[in-house]
Design a protein around this motif. Structure first.
Motif, PDB file in Angstrom:
ATOM      1  N   SER A 222     -15.048 -25.437  20.164  1.00 46.81           N
ATOM      2  CA  SER A 222     -14.071 -24.769  19.297  1.00 46.81           C
ATOM      3  C   SER A 222     -14.705 -24.024  18.118  1.00 46.81           C
ATOM      4  N   ASP A 233     -15.345 -30.409  14.891  1.00 47.88           N
ATOM      5  CA  ASP A 233     -16.755 -30.783  15.030  1.00 47.88           C
ATOM      6  C   ASP A 233     -17.592 -29.547  15.421  1.00 47.88           C
ATOM      7  N   ASP A 235     -20.191 -28.417  18.088  1.00 46.56           N
ATOM      8  CA  ASP A 235     -20.858 -28.721  19.360  1.00 46.56           C
ATOM      9  C   ASP A 235     -22.030 -27.763  19.505  1.00 46.56           C
TER      10      ASP A 235
HETATM   11 MG    MG Z   1     -15.629 -29.590  19.541  1.00 45.56          MG
END
Ligand code: MG
Ligand code: GTP
Length: 573
Positions: A222, A233, A235
């Motif tokens: 995202s 978060d 990634d």
């Molecule tokens: Mg994520």
């Protein structure tokens, strides 16, 4: 159903990549849904592919430094001080365990110049690991005189507003459509936050490069797929595939030369070993990298840690190229039509507020699965709002061909090839129909498949089956149990009902009375209040009666009873 989006010519993207003006949150929130469409068409000339945007941002991040500095600082002097090392392209401040400045130089050499004059920390009781990174601390030589008459620097926001504040903002919108856009404008990643995410990747890349000089660290998920919310978060993907790509094999002579390398039984073992070493380096060398956990036995091995200077929760993986490709696919869908992101943001926020999704791993529906469901729903409209994955594959050229670990990940990267939809439905309609569609979906026998844009029989009895678009034998929602699915369905039915009950007269209600999307973000009504509303508003259609019947069955167990009242909640924070 024949899909017109297959015969594609031009697109109407609203790219979140570099080089495109991003509306300020207040400006965008005030913009009408019609204005949004116009803005969509204005940016249609500025189209970059996902890899182009990624490469540009990564290069930018390599010319950038992160400086912890006093909150009260003379910004002009600060910039003058730094500009001794070279031209500064841009800078901004934010707060996270202190005040930080993000400074982008025009040339990479400026960083070497700055590092050359930066001293090692004078620590009396502890020792420092002498790893020279691009994270610095700036202090004032004379605290009392230099800071006394300074106002604190302006800091860019890095977090979303409280749900209670959001609900109030939503109540002042003039339509449900604009409520969805308001939510998206409040929640989406800012330009500064995206830059910061790329900077953290680049800082981790500096560490990985100590062992693997040709490696790169790229964000996925995202942070880059256009659906990221402030606070999501980070990634990261450690890409080692470039290693050795540029070495030219000698064409003449009688010999071949190759590297001797450690042999391991599988790619998975190689990933585990590499991540183990890089995880140790991050733990031992990375300034501000704390709480490092090596989760190497997961289906996709990873190193998880917090990056304190930015507040990001980071997951580093390697050998995860399919996820990078699925981020690109979502980026394309999110860039095609402004309704896609607005609906996904609202559905994700709604799910979070009601505990349908969670930060804790478990039997909950994930944001990724919810996004798949929303995309599927948009593919099923008449005419479809977005193309199926197979239609995107049909538009691919030879450069778009990607076979990753035996999985066909081919689709057109060029947004220009994709014709805009002729569907003109408003988000008011789409939001209500989304809840109705999934409130009545035959999850017991059918699966969701965005590759085909069709419901199909479930190949196995998981409660929720969403076919992985690339690894087609996998179910992305295998973790979801029946009770979590039932909660989702019950809430979807309830929300469909609420939206159907609301007629155009909402403007006569006071602004403090939540309506539309705002009403859906409150704790659920009890079946009693549902019944009393029904009595007051007269007879309902057969469809709504069915919804009510299902609510009677499901509500008692799964919905939050708040004494029959709908009140503000900060649950999603
Ligand atoms: Mg994520
Ligand atoms: P956030 O909840 O905002 O972090 O959304 P996200 O899309 O970043 O999800 P997450 O961090 O859980 O996963 C990161 C990326 O990994 C996703 O965007 C997908 O590309 C991929 N991914 C996540 N879950 C799955 C899954 O179940 N199957 C597959 N194939 N890929 C997944």
């Amino acid at each position: 159903m024949a899909c017109r989006v297959g015969l594609l010519l031009r697109c109407r993207p609203r790219l979140p990549g570099t080089g495109q003006s991003r509306l300020s949150s207040t400006g965008a929130a005030a913009q009408s849904a019609a204005g949004r469409e116009e803005a969509d068409s204005k940016v249609s000339t500025q189209k970059k592919t996902f890899p182009e945007v990624q490469a540009e941002r990564l290069e930018q991040a390599q010319r950038t430094v992160l400086i912890n500095c006093p909150a009260k600082i003379d910004e002009r002097k600060f910039l003058k001080y730094l500009s001794h090392h070279g031209k500064i392209n841009s800078h901004y401040f934010y707060e996270s365990y202190g005040t930080y400045a993000v400074v982008e130089f025009s040339e990479k050499d400026s960083i070497t110049s700055l590092q050359d004059v930066t001293r090692m920390p004078g620590i009396e009781e502890e020792c420092a690991v002498p790893f020279k990174s691009r994270v610095f601390t700036l202090t004032l030589k004379n605290l009392s005189t230099q800071a006394a008459d300074q106002a604190p620097v302006h800091c860019h926001k890095q977090a979303t507003i409280l749900v209670s504040e959001l609900i109030q903002k939503l109540c002042s919108a003039d339509s449900v459509s604009n409520q969805l856009y308001t939510l998206m404008d409040e929640y989406q990643l800012t330009e500064e936050n995206i830059k910061l995410r790329f900077l953290v990747c680049s800082l981790i890349q500096d560490i990985a490069c100590a062992y693997f000089p040709e490696s790169t660290v790229k964000p996925f998920g995202s942070s880059v797929n256009t659906f990221g919310k402030l606070g999501c978060d980070l990634d990261m993907f450690l890409d080692l595939d470039e290693i050795g790509q540029n070495s030219t094999r000698a064409k003449t002579g009688a010999f071949y030369m190759e590297y001797q390398m450690k042999r391991v039984p599988s790619e998975r073992t190689a990933s585990q070993r590499i991540l183990s070493v890089i995880g140790d380096c991050i733990d031992n060398l990375g300034p501000g990298c704390v709480g490092v956990q090596k989760i190497l036995n997961a289906r996709c091995p990873l190193v998880r840690f917090s990056h304190q200077p930015t507040g990001f929760q980071c997951d580093l993986t390697t050998n995860n190229r399919v996820a990078l490709r699925s981020s690109e696919l979502l980026y394309i869908y999110g860039s095609l039509d402004s309704r896609v992101r607005a609906l996904v943001f609202s559905v994700r926020c709604w799910a979070r507020v009601h505990g349908i999704t969670s930060n804790i791993p478990g039997h909950w529906i994930t944001n990724f699965s919810l996004t798949m469901m929303t995309l599927f729903f948009l593919q099923k409209r008449t005419p479809p709002i977005i193309p199926t994955l197979d239609q995107l594959k049909a538009l691919a050229d030879s450069e778009d061909k990607h076979i990753i670990q035996g999985n066909d990940c081919t689709f057109a990267s060029n947004l220009n090839k994709i014709k805009p939809t002729e569907n003109t439905e408003t988000l008011d309609v789409l939001l209500g129909d989304f809840f109705e569609y999934f409130g009545n979906f035959a999850f017991n026998k059918n699966s969701i498949n965005i590759r085909k844009g069709k419901v199909q029989n479930k190949p196995e009895p998981s409660p929720l089956y969403i076919q992985n678009p690339f690894e087609q034998t996998l179910n992305v929602s295998k973790n979801v149990n029946q009770s979590q699915l039932d909660r989702f369905v019950a809430l979807a039915r309830e929300c469909a009902w609420i939206l159907q009950q609301e007629d155009k007269g909402h403007s006569s209600l006071s602004n403090s009375q939540p309506w539309g999307l705002a009403a859906l973000l409150l704790p659920s009504v009890t079946s009693n209040s549902v019944k009393s509303k029904r009595r007051k508003r007269g007879p309902t259609s057969e469809r709504i009666k069915n919804l009510l019947d299902s609510l009677k069955i499901n509500n008692e167990n799964s919905l939050v009873n708040n004494g029959g009242k709908r009140t503000f909640s900060n649950q999603a924070r």
